[in-house]
Design an enzyme around this catalytic site. Sequence first.
Site, mmCIF file in Angstrom:
data_model
loop_
_atom_site.group_PDB
_atom_site.id
_atom_site.type_symbol
_atom_site.label_atom_id
_atom_site.label_comp_id
_atom_site.label_asym_id
_atom_site.label_seq_id
_atom_site.Cartn_x
_atom_site.Cartn_y
_atom_site.Cartn_z
ATOM 1 N N ARG A 148 0.843 -1.207 0.000
ATOM 2 C CA ARG A 148 0.000 0.000 0.000
ATOM 3 C C ARG A 148 0.869 1.245 0.000
ATOM 4 O O ARG A 148 2.025 1.231 0.427
ATOM 5 C CB ARG A 148 -0.944 0.008 1.190
ATOM 6 C CG ARG A 148 -0.295 0.061 2.565
ATOM 7 C CD ARG A 148 0.045 1.465 3.038
ATOM 8 N NE ARG A 148 0.365 1.525 4.470
ATOM 9 C CZ ARG A 148 1.082 2.462 5.028
ATOM 10 N NH1 ARG A 148 1.627 3.428 4.309
ATOM 11 N NH2 ARG A 148 1.321 2.445 6.340
ATOM 12 N N GLU A 171 -6.422 7.369 7.584
ATOM 13 C CA GLU A 171 -5.308 8.143 8.130
ATOM 14 C C GLU A 171 -4.781 9.140 7.106
ATOM 15 O O GLU A 171 -4.336 10.237 7.453
ATOM 16 C CB GLU A 171 -4.189 7.215 8.586
ATOM 17 C CG GLU A 171 -3.023 7.952 9.218
ATOM 18 C CD GLU A 171 -1.956 7.015 9.771
ATOM 19 O OE1 GLU A 171 -0.808 7.453 9.940
ATOM 20 O OE2 GLU A 171 -2.280 5.843 10.046
ATOM 21 N N ARG A 177 -5.500 5.781 0.804
ATOM 22 C CA ARG A 177 -4.632 4.631 1.032
ATOM 23 C C ARG A 177 -4.891 3.681 -0.138
ATOM 24 O O ARG A 177 -5.978 3.095 -0.245
ATOM 25 C CB ARG A 177 -4.960 3.944 2.361
ATOM 26 C CG ARG A 177 -4.372 4.635 3.579
ATOM 27 C CD ARG A 177 -2.867 4.389 3.660
ATOM 28 N NE ARG A 177 -2.234 5.133 4.736
ATOM 29 C CZ ARG A 177 -1.995 4.653 5.942
ATOM 30 N NH1 ARG A 177 -2.386 3.422 6.260
ATOM 31 N NH2 ARG A 177 -1.382 5.376 6.842
ATOM 32 N N CYS A 192 1.713 11.203 9.282
ATOM 33 C CA CYS A 192 2.707 10.619 10.177
ATOM 34 C C CYS A 192 4.085 10.711 9.537
ATOM 35 O O CYS A 192 4.257 10.289 8.385
ATOM 36 C CB CYS A 192 2.377 9.158 10.481
ATOM 37 S SG CYS A 192 3.544 8.370 11.620
ATOM 38 N N THR A 214 6.606 8.984 9.816
ATOM 39 C CA THR A 214 7.182 7.690 9.433
ATOM 40 C C THR A 214 6.796 7.290 8.022
ATOM 41 O O THR A 214 7.451 6.443 7.418
ATOM 42 C CB THR A 214 6.725 6.581 10.401
ATOM 43 O OG1 THR A 214 5.305 6.372 10.256
ATOM 44 C CG2 THR A 214 7.042 6.935 11.829
ATOM 45 N N ARG A 242 4.107 0.598 2.446
ATOM 46 C CA ARG A 242 4.312 -0.603 3.265
ATOM 47 C C ARG A 242 4.153 -1.804 2.348
ATOM 48 O O ARG A 242 3.058 -2.098 1.874
ATOM 49 C CB ARG A 242 3.288 -0.716 4.391
ATOM 50 C CG ARG A 242 3.664 -0.038 5.670
ATOM 51 C CD ARG A 242 2.781 -0.495 6.828
ATOM 52 N NE ARG A 242 3.299 -1.712 7.451
ATOM 53 C CZ ARG A 242 2.721 -2.900 7.419
ATOM 54 N NH1 ARG A 242 1.588 -3.093 6.765
ATOM 55 N NH2 ARG A 242 3.262 -3.932 8.037
ATOM 56 N N ARG A 264 4.806 -6.861 13.056
ATOM 57 C CA ARG A 264 3.655 -6.525 13.879
ATOM 58 C C ARG A 264 2.586 -7.592 13.721
ATOM 59 O O ARG A 264 2.690 -8.473 12.853
ATOM 60 C CB ARG A 264 3.102 -5.144 13.543
ATOM 61 C CG ARG A 264 2.489 -4.980 12.161
ATOM 62 C CD ARG A 264 2.166 -3.508 11.928
ATOM 63 N NE ARG A 264 1.322 -3.278 10.785
ATOM 64 C CZ ARG A 264 0.947 -2.085 10.346
ATOM 65 N NH1 ARG A 264 1.385 -1.000 10.969
ATOM 66 N NH2 ARG A 264 0.161 -1.943 9.304
ATOM 67 N N GLU A 279 -1.206 -2.278 13.132
ATOM 68 C CA GLU A 279 -0.255 -1.717 14.085
ATOM 69 C C GLU A 279 -0.798 -1.821 15.507
ATOM 70 O O GLU A 279 -1.996 -1.660 15.747
ATOM 71 C CB GLU A 279 0.009 -0.240 13.740
ATOM 72 C CG GLU A 279 1.196 0.348 14.460
ATOM 73 C CD GLU A 279 1.574 1.717 13.912
ATOM 74 O OE1 GLU A 279 2.619 2.244 14.322
ATOM 75 O OE2 GLU A 279 0.816 2.250 13.073
#
Length: 567
Positions: free
Chosen positions: A319, A418, A422, A469, A471, A478, A506, A511
């Site tokens: 993604r 988020e 996505r 975010c 990160t 990802r 994870r 998460e």
Amino acid sequence: MFGLARAGVLARRVATSVACTRPSVRNMASFQQEMTKNAKIIGGVIVGGAASLFAFDGLSHKHNVAPMTPPPEPEEEMVATPTITSSGSIVIGDLRVSTANIESPSYDNLDVQIGENVVLKWNQNGSDVYQVFNFSGECLAGPGPLVEPTVEVVEEKPAAVAEVIAEYIPTPAAPSTDDSKLLEAIAQIEARLSAIESSLPGYGPSVSIDGYPRFPEKCSSLLKKHLSNEVYLECAGRITPSGFTLENVMQSGVDNFDSGVGCYAGDEESYTVFAPLFDRVIEDYHNGYKPTDKHVSDMDASKLHGSVDPDYVISTRIRVGRNIRGLGLSPGISRAQRRVSESILVDALSKVDGDLEGKYYSLGNMSEEDRKQLVADHFLFKKGDRFLQSAGANRDWPESRGIFHNNEKTFLVWVNEEDQARIISMEQGGDVKGIFERLSRGIAAIEKGVQASGYEYAYNDHLGYIHSCPTNCGTGMRASVHVKLPNVSKHPDFKNWCEKLRLQPRGIHGEHSESEGGVYDISNKERLGKSEVQLVQTMIDGVTVLIDAEKSLESKGTIPLPSKLLQ
């Protein structure tokens, strides 16, 4: 503040300008020339010049800014009838201009004046508002009120803004091939920009640390690590054009002491306004990525090599996140902006074809039958966890959020989760290359639709694709597999091995979730400074090493551990 374009690390220090007032200017001299050139006199006052830019950022109007000589008026004024589109853009002939920065716009008494530039004027909440564009559709100034070009100096300030600029901004020298001289010049200019910042009203260091958060000793977040007293004082008095503050940035990490990172951006400008904090967090998380480093993007699936063992890999999912420039990020997005982003993305998704073609399901008016099916398919995303809740990303749930999937259920888009988009490609098994290739086509198809609506993805050459975010900045990617590692996951060095391989383990439910039956979600840890192809390759190579380790532990020592884990 100033509408300077971001030129390396320098313009990061003056990035509190309104998002659309960012002309591509490399130095102050050319900036002043550009603003003088673009200025237009309307009713005896300046629009598009330096004076109006100060007002648009909410700064004091009492600056000693000398009036500019207006450009010659065009011989002939054009007359055009504007059309307002459903997405909020204004179309004037062949020109389309975006008013995305205006929340819930009402175009009462809309007036269009066309001369050397296009000037829009409307009444909003009882006040006249202006916005200036050139004929390429680039916003030169606004939206904002008019400003008198010359007024009294603020009594509290010993020097006027114009005088500070003249004192601290020298005439740019010719570029030097000597790196040491260049770095010295950068340091000098950066110090001078700091002096300018401190002289401007409404911007600059906080006067106390009364609001500094109290972290418990057990907290190990990157926010706690890098939010020193000095960084707090430098950032606490700042605010982005959309109103995002340091309090907003760090709220999630203050509420949740078990956060790994603990800070979120509310808009694209957060990364420059609060750079003293974000730069340190990004450098720490992204393996030493410096404020001067450049990001690259590469979605060419043909460059991938190798594969993962299908006897151990259950499924593969890749993604990315995308956000639309000018429409905020989830912790700071307004209700109006979220509605616009949904409209743009739904329109773009309606135009994809072939194996990507599918249907959009709105969370706000979904039928019970559709809801049950999406739950059964494990496609339905829920309201964000407590970390996103504290960040402000769950506001107005579930309005303007939804899910798209293709007919084969191998290509999905989550809208306004988020991130605004996505984009996901997935299927059972380990055909990583095929899954990545489909993702690449999907991203390009959606971007084409976004651009057709007059928008673009939020991206720059330092942080890549912008995300809420830190990160996720860079690729926002990802690349993950659900893989059976019952023995490896119990090994005391499991997390250290993953770190060495630049992987993130994870639980299979996302998460902060736990593993089930020794099955882990393993993905690339890095997002920034490496291309999409490089990160997918990192995942393939690293998962292969972990599977080899699993085979070694299954054999009880007859097969040695991979040498990469022993180095």
